[in-house]
Motif scaffolding. Sequence first.
Motif, short mmCIF file in Angstrom:
data_model
loop_
_atom_site.label_atom_id
_atom_site.label_comp_id
_atom_site.label_asym_id
_atom_site.label_seq_id
_atom_site.Cartn_x
_atom_site.Cartn_y
_atom_site.Cartn_z
N LYS A 1 0.65 11.54 -5.72
CA LYS A 1 -0.50 11.91 -4.90
C LYS A 1 -1.35 10.71 -4.50
O LYS A 1 -2.29 10.85 -3.71
N MET B 1 1.38 10.34 3.98
CA MET B 1 0.06 10.49 4.57
C MET B 1 0.12 11.37 5.81
O MET B 1 -0.77 12.21 6.03
N GLN B 2 1.16 11.21 6.60
CA GLN B 2 1.31 12.03 7.81
C GLN B 2 1.53 13.50 7.45
O GLN B 2 1.10 14.41 8.18
N ASP C 1 0.18 14.88 4.87
CA ASP C 1 -0.99 15.24 4.05
C ASP C 1 -0.65 15.42 2.58
O ASP C 1 -1.38 16.11 1.85
N THR D 1 -3.77 11.93 0.62
CA THR D 1 -5.00 11.85 1.41
C THR D 1 -6.01 11.02 0.62
O THR D 1 -5.84 10.76 -0.57
N ALA D 2 -7.08 10.64 1.29
CA ALA D 2 -8.13 9.90 0.59
C ALA D 2 -8.66 10.70 -0.59
O ALA D 2 -8.92 10.16 -1.68
N ASP D 3 -8.75 12.01 -0.44
CA ASP D 3 -9.26 12.87 -1.51
C ASP D 3 -8.31 12.90 -2.70
O ASP D 3 -8.77 12.85 -3.86
N THR D 4 -7.00 13.00 -2.46
CA THR D 4 -6.06 13.04 -3.59
C THR D 4 -6.01 11.71 -4.32
O THR D 4 -5.84 11.66 -5.54
#
Length: 392
Positions: free
Chosen positions: A328, A357-358, A360, A363-366
């Motif tokens: 992640k 990343m494409q 999802d 992500t920045a959150d994960t």
Amino acid sequence: MGNIQKAAIEAGFETLSIYGRRKGYKDIPCLKVGNGFSFWAHVILTSVTDLHGLGSYYVTKKIIRVLKYEKPDIIHLHNIHGYYLNYRLLFDYLKNYYQGQIVWTLHDCWAYTGHCAYYTGAGCNRWIDGCYSCPEKGEYPISLMLDESKYNYKAKRNSFTGLNNLTLIVPSKWLEVQVKRSFLKDYPVKVVSNGIDFEIFHPVQQVDIRKKFNIPDNKKILLGVALYWNKRKGMDDFIKLAKILPEVYVIVLVGVSARQRKDLPDNIIGIDRTDNQRELAALYTEAHIFVNPSVEETFSMVTVESMACGTPVIVLDTSAVCELVNEKCGVVLHKETDIPVPANLYMDAINEIDCRMQADEITADTVVLNALKYGVKDQTDKIVELYKNITT
């Protein structure tokens, strides 16, 4: 060390930090005992005789006088190497005179080897049974002449073993396993990770950060950060990667010396070491991917700092860094590959992160979520709790 001390003060402990080099804190009790003459004399001793940790006689005597005066219930050691302390004198005092509890945080592997602070890159396991013919003699602490690794190993084993009031702290499971194979194996070992300050390291936009360091707006940043760059930290890996890197990417390395910067290819931007942590957080946030090619780490603050800023990471699993990373938040390159790692495998990892990343999946959150377990307060609280347990 400063963060631990501040947490201990908040918990009601009286504290004093004793240090030998650089600057201390102004807002907590600190005492500097080292000086330039002792430091350079210790450097010369090490460089000529390989007897690192056996200089600084009078400085260590001063430390012992302070300890005898203060009569602390707990002595917490951190790095006791670095050209400022005589471990034989210190441990003679700890064994024969000191009556309290000792905690020793190992930040590297020096305590149980005959010379080196790291041995993974050299593929050396002599530290398990007794060092000799050290392949790392030319690495920190550098010896230019003699190889006394066999003597050093025995001297350390004699000094560091046999205490019944010592608890070891290590920052990773990897180092715990290493310690349990060493002559320190009979001591209790607790894993307490290093911690970072989330008030500083979090996703933060600084609009002029690219302009300040002349980073093109149309390039995706592959970031590397180190106190200093050398073979162990993976500088050569970045240079090889630069040769096959698509035009859309640029490599930015923080911690590059002026001399190193002269030899960098055009698609690597070298930045001086910075003590401005908020500026560093902005660089982490602006980066597309953080790459850590270091083969030898007992933790990796820079990897966690990057993740706390929402930037995915690429690391190796040759030491402790792989413990920090999951699917992640990045990619772990496995040790079945060659060391140094071929540049095309880094490129494969970059492409893999782009795909995730494409989709999802990253992500920045994960990425941030994976870093939250390494907050400085959580880690210092664990150490303060240990202080309470061993004094009751």
